[in-house]
Design an enzyme around this catalytic site. Structure first.
Site, PDB file in Angstrom:
ATOM      1  N   VAL A  68      37.521  35.293  45.776  1.00  0.00           N
ATOM      2  CA  VAL A  68      37.459  36.360  45.172  1.00  0.00           C
ATOM      3  C   VAL A  68      35.934  36.361  45.052  1.00  0.00           C
ATOM      4  O   VAL A  68      34.990  35.176  44.932  1.00  0.00           O
ATOM      5  CB  VAL A  68      38.151  36.564  43.863  1.00  0.00           C
ATOM      6  N   SER A  69      35.241  37.684  44.822  1.00  0.00           N
ATOM      7  CA  SER A  69      33.823  37.700  44.621  1.00  0.00           C
ATOM      8  C   SER A  69      33.208  36.948  43.112  1.00  0.00           C
ATOM      9  O   SER A  69      32.138  36.456  43.426  1.00  0.00           O
ATOM     10  CB  SER A  69      33.282  38.978  44.940  1.00  0.00           C
ATOM     11  N   THR A  70      33.915  37.093  42.371  1.00  0.00           N
ATOM     12  CA  THR A  70      33.338  36.828  41.126  1.00  0.00           C
ATOM     13  C   THR A  70      34.509  35.939  40.178  1.00  0.00           C
ATOM     14  O   THR A  70      35.748  36.012  40.507  1.00  0.00           O
ATOM     15  CB  THR A  70      33.006  38.187  40.082  1.00  0.00           C
TER      16      THR A  70
ATOM     17  N   GLN B 113      37.542  37.841  38.629  1.00  0.00           N
ATOM     18  CA  GLN B 113      38.632  38.199  39.454  1.00  0.00           C
ATOM     19  C   GLN B 113      39.591  36.997  39.520  1.00  0.00           C
ATOM     20  O   GLN B 113      39.029  35.886  39.524  1.00  0.00           O
ATOM     21  CB  GLN B 113      38.314  38.644  40.944  1.00  0.00           C
TER      22      GLN B 113
END
Length: 201
Positions: free
Chosen positions: A8-10, A13
């Site tokens: 996930v990007s961050t 999340q």
């Protein structure tokens, strides 16, 4: 061994959905990443690649979890192939253990090559159009003031050629081009003193 990769990007999340799917796909080990897909130097991805052994299968929930670009995905596919590792994307129904899965990666490689060729063609077309308008790509033309200055420094023989080039922000080729165009046939040494070689007259 079936090895999963989830991303996930961050940190906000969560990976639950991906982890559940990878578990159902039979993954014995899963590498969990919190980083942008645009960054190819992701620590968990690199750790997974270093740990891969011949016969392993890398499993992802979706293609965009492991790569955001065709070029990067093609590079990963080549890495897997060279290491004798298979690749599976659950949602995209890609499985390189099958003929169709391998065919997909061949098509993907062809698309990436086509994209690179198109970029090259566009660059060449842009340069040709610029030349047609009287502009040429690359180093900007030297202005008249700079030409006068560098020729004066050259004639004074108080500086070496590299020093003149640094002072005027030009290349040696550019300096000699204007010297030759002016018709000056003299040469000066490019040593640290910038003096003419007495032995050569």
């Amino acid at each position: 061994m079936r090895i999963g990769y989830a991303r996930v990007s961050t940190d906000d999340q969560n990976l639950d959905m991906q982890l559940d799917a990878l578990g159902k796909a039979g993954c014995e080990r899963v590498y969990e990443e919190h980083a942008s897909g645009k960054n190819t130097e992701r620590p968990e991805l690199q750790r997974m690649l270093d740990a891969l052994r011949e016969g392993d299968t890398v499993v992802v929930y979706k293609l965009d979890r492991i790569s955001r670009s065709v070029q990067d995905l093609e590079s990963l596919a080549e890495t897997f192939a060279e290491a004798g590792v298979e690749f599976v994307s659950i949602c995209d129904q890609i499985d390189t253990t099958t003929a169709m899965g391998r065919f997909f990666f061949h098509i993907m490689g062809a698309v990436a090559e086509l994209e690179r060729d198109i970029i090259v063609e566009r660059t060449k077309a842009g340069l040709a159009a610029a030349r047609a308008r009287g502009r040429v790509g690359g180093r900007k033309p030297v202005d008249k003031k700079t030409v006068t200055k560098m020729l004066a420094l050259y004639d004074s023989k108080q500086m070496t050629v590299p020093e003149i080039c640094d002072e005027c922000n030009v290349s040696k080729g550019t300096l000699y081009k204007y010297v030759n165009e002016r018709g000056a046939g003299r040469d000066i040494l490019e040593d640290e003193h910038g003096k003419e070689d007495d032995a050569n007259g």
